[in-house]
Design a protein around this motif. Structure first.
Motif, short mmCIF file in Angstrom:
data_model
loop_
_atom_site.label_atom_id
_atom_site.label_comp_id
_atom_site.label_asym_id
_atom_site.label_seq_id
_atom_site.Cartn_x
_atom_site.Cartn_y
_atom_site.Cartn_z
N ALA A 194 0.83 -1.21 0.00
CA ALA A 194 0.00 0.00 0.00
C ALA A 194 0.86 1.26 0.00
O ALA A 194 0.53 2.25 -0.67
CB ALA A 194 -0.93 0.00 1.21
N VAL A 195 1.96 1.25 0.75
CA VAL A 195 2.86 2.41 0.76
C VAL A 195 3.50 2.58 -0.61
O VAL A 195 3.55 3.69 -1.16
CB VAL A 195 3.95 2.24 1.85
N ALA A 196 4.00 1.49 -1.19
CA ALA A 196 4.64 1.57 -2.51
C ALA A 196 3.67 2.06 -3.58
O ALA A 196 4.07 2.72 -4.54
CB ALA A 196 5.22 0.21 -2.89
N LEU A 197 2.38 1.73 -3.42
CA LEU A 197 1.36 2.11 -4.41
C LEU A 197 0.67 3.42 -4.07
O LEU A 197 -0.30 3.78 -4.74
CB LEU A 197 0.32 0.99 -4.51
N GLY A 198 1.15 4.12 -3.04
CA GLY A 198 0.46 5.31 -2.55
C GLY A 198 0.12 6.31 -3.63
O GLY A 198 -0.98 6.88 -3.65
N GLY A 199 1.03 6.58 -4.54
CA GLY A 199 0.79 7.58 -5.57
C GLY A 199 0.35 7.02 -6.90
O GLY A 199 0.24 7.77 -7.88
N TRP A 200 0.09 5.72 -6.94
CA TRP A 200 -0.32 5.08 -8.19
C TRP A 200 -1.84 5.01 -8.27
O TRP A 200 -2.50 4.63 -7.31
CB TRP A 200 0.25 3.67 -8.28
N ALA A 201 -2.40 5.31 -9.41
CA ALA A 201 -3.85 5.24 -9.61
C ALA A 201 -4.23 3.81 -9.99
O ALA A 201 -4.65 3.52 -11.11
CB ALA A 201 -4.28 6.22 -10.69
N VAL A 202 -4.05 2.90 -9.03
CA VAL A 202 -4.40 1.49 -9.22
C VAL A 202 -5.55 1.19 -8.27
O VAL A 202 -5.38 1.18 -7.05
CB VAL A 202 -3.19 0.57 -8.92
N ALA A 203 -6.72 0.96 -8.84
CA ALA A 203 -7.93 0.89 -8.01
C ALA A 203 -8.07 -0.43 -7.26
O ALA A 203 -8.64 -0.46 -6.17
CB ALA A 203 -9.16 1.11 -8.89
N SER A 204 -7.58 -1.53 -7.82
CA SER A 204 -7.83 -2.83 -7.19
C SER A 204 -6.59 -3.72 -7.19
O SER A 204 -6.57 -4.77 -7.83
CB SER A 204 -8.98 -3.55 -7.91
N ASP A 214 11.12 1.34 -8.82
CA ASP A 214 11.02 2.60 -8.11
C ASP A 214 11.90 2.59 -6.85
O ASP A 214 12.18 1.53 -6.29
CB ASP A 214 9.56 2.86 -7.72
N GLU A 215 12.33 3.77 -6.44
CA GLU A 215 13.16 3.86 -5.23
C GLU A 215 12.43 3.30 -4.01
O GLU A 215 13.02 2.63 -3.17
CB GLU A 215 13.57 5.31 -4.99
N LEU A 216 11.13 3.59 -3.92
CA LEU A 216 10.32 3.03 -2.84
C LEU A 216 9.50 1.89 -3.44
O LEU A 216 8.30 2.00 -3.67
CB LEU A 216 9.40 4.09 -2.22
N SER A 217 10.17 0.78 -3.72
CA SER A 217 9.52 -0.37 -4.36
C SER A 217 8.79 -1.20 -3.31
O SER A 217 9.03 -1.07 -2.10
CB SER A 217 10.58 -1.22 -5.05
N PRO A 218 7.91 -2.11 -3.74
CA PRO A 218 7.23 -2.97 -2.76
C PRO A 218 8.16 -3.72 -1.81
O PRO A 218 7.90 -3.74 -0.60
CB PRO A 218 6.41 -3.91 -3.65
N ALA A 277 9.39 -1.27 0.89
CA ALA A 277 8.33 -0.86 1.82
C ALA A 277 7.87 -2.01 2.70
O ALA A 277 7.53 -1.81 3.87
CB ALA A 277 7.14 -0.29 1.02
N VAL A 278 7.86 -3.24 2.17
CA VAL A 278 7.50 -4.40 2.98
C VAL A 278 8.56 -4.64 4.06
O VAL A 278 8.22 -4.95 5.22
CB VAL A 278 7.32 -5.65 2.10
N LEU A 279 9.84 -4.49 3.72
CA LEU A 279 10.89 -4.61 4.74
C LEU A 279 10.71 -3.59 5.85
O LEU A 279 10.87 -3.90 7.03
CB LEU A 279 12.27 -4.43 4.10
N ASP A 280 10.38 -2.34 5.47
CA ASP A 280 10.15 -1.30 6.48
C ASP A 280 8.98 -1.68 7.39
O ASP A 280 9.05 -1.51 8.61
CB ASP A 280 9.85 0.04 5.80
N ALA A 281 7.89 -2.18 6.80
CA ALA A 281 6.73 -2.57 7.59
C ALA A 281 7.06 -3.74 8.50
O ALA A 281 6.62 -3.79 9.66
CB ALA A 281 5.56 -2.91 6.67
N ALA A 282 7.85 -4.69 8.00
CA ALA A 282 8.24 -5.83 8.84
C ALA A 282 9.09 -5.37 10.01
O ALA A 282 8.93 -5.87 11.14
CB ALA A 282 9.01 -6.85 7.99
N ALA A 283 10.00 -4.42 9.78
CA ALA A 283 10.82 -3.89 10.88
C ALA A 283 9.95 -3.22 11.93
O ALA A 283 10.17 -3.39 13.14
CB ALA A 283 11.85 -2.91 10.33
#
Length: 388
Positions: free
Chosen positions: A25-35, A76-80, A83-89
């Protein structure tokens, strides 16, 4: 049909589902991906590892559109994976390692990574402007070369394919991952792709009463407040609309009577359409909506008043006009609406849980990962408030 996919490979003990959900969700924050979609499956032949397969969920005329999206997102610099590693930490797993592969049979594209807190390594082959190219990347290096393909004179189409495969096999991302994990990763990923075990929803903050209560507890800790102080015995119905269960959980957990901050104002907010100063409504203010002109229309939409908003969201006027701006909670207990005059309702942008997380982050000293999270909260809310 040619197969195209992007997957994370991880140990479930290191990467819980919440880390997958929040990280994507963080990696996709600025992407217009609805589902966006995540499906998790164990990897046959790779003991102790699972794969999470991502797809945009968007209709596409061909695999190329999806591959373009996957390649750009994972590059992307903030790739999935990051961001998943950050969330796991954040969830207590700072030493996790994640592998990733973006692969397509439609064209030459085989891009593999290893990510950990100390950095990353990437090996890939892909079709470039001048032909097939191979590369290795790490924080301190980036090498990209054209792949030389040795073809015999008068080679057949089959011989061309075999020569291409021989030339690119050592450079493939899947070859790199097979060496890392000691197993034929590509075959295992193909098997898992068609045998998903479960779906993980991509969310910045989980919905539901338990999640809202946890977000309020987080906000109380940040503000050094006492949970449940001055809480109403039971939130009243408003124009026949009962309080959603998420609101009841919020009301029980929130500090309604902090002597150090009697005004209880959240100033200079800017998330979606919620811009200005916010104050959560007290019980008497909720009851006043029984008499407030125009609130019948909001009640007909099953909206429940949550907070007053004043300031820039209303053109900076404040005063009497501010009394007509209300942040209301939808019947699902999750979506927020901005209501003016009791009649005009528009999507506010954040969910209830996202607003609460934004407030706690806004009053915190943030880490780099938390800066990424609050940025994603604001980007996603903005897209939703604009109808995206």
């Amino acid at each position: 049909m040619a197969t195209t996919f992007a997957a994370l490979i991880f140990r479930p003990a290191e990467i819980p589902d919440r880390a997958l959900s929040q990280g994507f969700a963080v990696a996709l924050g600025g992407w217009a991906v609805a589902s966006p979609r995540l499906f998790v499956a164990p990897l046959p032949g790779v003991p102790g590892f699972c794969a999470a397969y991502y797809a945009s969920g968007e209709p596409a005329a061909g695999g190329g559109d999806e591959l373009d999206h996957l390649a750009e997102l994972f590059d992307d610099e903030l790739s999935p994976p990051v961001a998943v590693l950050d969330a796991a930490a954040e969830l207590g797993h700072p030493g996790a390692t994640i592998y990733a592969l973006v692969f397509s049979e439609e064209i030459v594209h085989d891009d593999g990574w290893r990510f950990e807190a100390s950095g990353f390594v990437r090996h890939f082959v892909r079709e470039g402007e001048e032909g097939v190219e191979a590369g290795v990347e790490a924080p301190d290096r980036s090498d990209v070369v054209e792949v030389d393909i040795d073809l015999p004179e008068g080679a057949t189409e089959q011989q061309e394919r075999e020569a291409l495969d021989r030339a690119i096999r050592p450079h493939r991302g899947s070859t790199f991952l097979a060496a890392e994990l000691g197993a034929p990763v590509l075959g295992a990923l193909m098997g898992g792709l068609f045998a998903p075990e479960r779906r993980v929803d991509v969310r910045l903050v989980e919905p539901g009463p338990a999640s809202v209560a946890a977000e309020v507890a987080r906000l109380n800790r940040v503000l050094r407040r006492e949970g449940g102080r001055g809480a109403p015995a039971s939130p009243p119905p408003v124009r026949g609309v009962a309080a959603p269960a998420t609101y009841e959980a919020f009301a029980r957990a929130y500090d309604w009577a902090d002597p150090a901050d009697p005004e209880d104002l959240y100033r200079e907010l800017a998330i979606g359409a919620i811009e200005g100063t916010l104050r959560f409504l007290r019980e008497d203010e909720l009851r006043s909506h029984e008499r407030e002109p125009g609130w019948e229309a909001a009640a007909a939409r099953r909206l429940y008043p949550l907070a007053r908003l004043s300031g820039s969201a209303l053109g900076g006027g404040g005063g009497g006009a501010a009394q007509r701006a209300v942040v209301a909670l939808g019947a699902d207990g999750e979506q927020l609406w901005l209501v003016r005059g009791g009649t005009s309702a528009a999507p506010a942008g954040p969910t209830f849980g996202e607003l609460l997380r934004y407030l706690s982050l806004g009053w915190s000293r943030r880490s780099d990962a938390e800066e990424d999270l609050i940025g994603a909260l604001m980007l996603r809310a903005r897209l939703r408030s604009l109808g995206g």
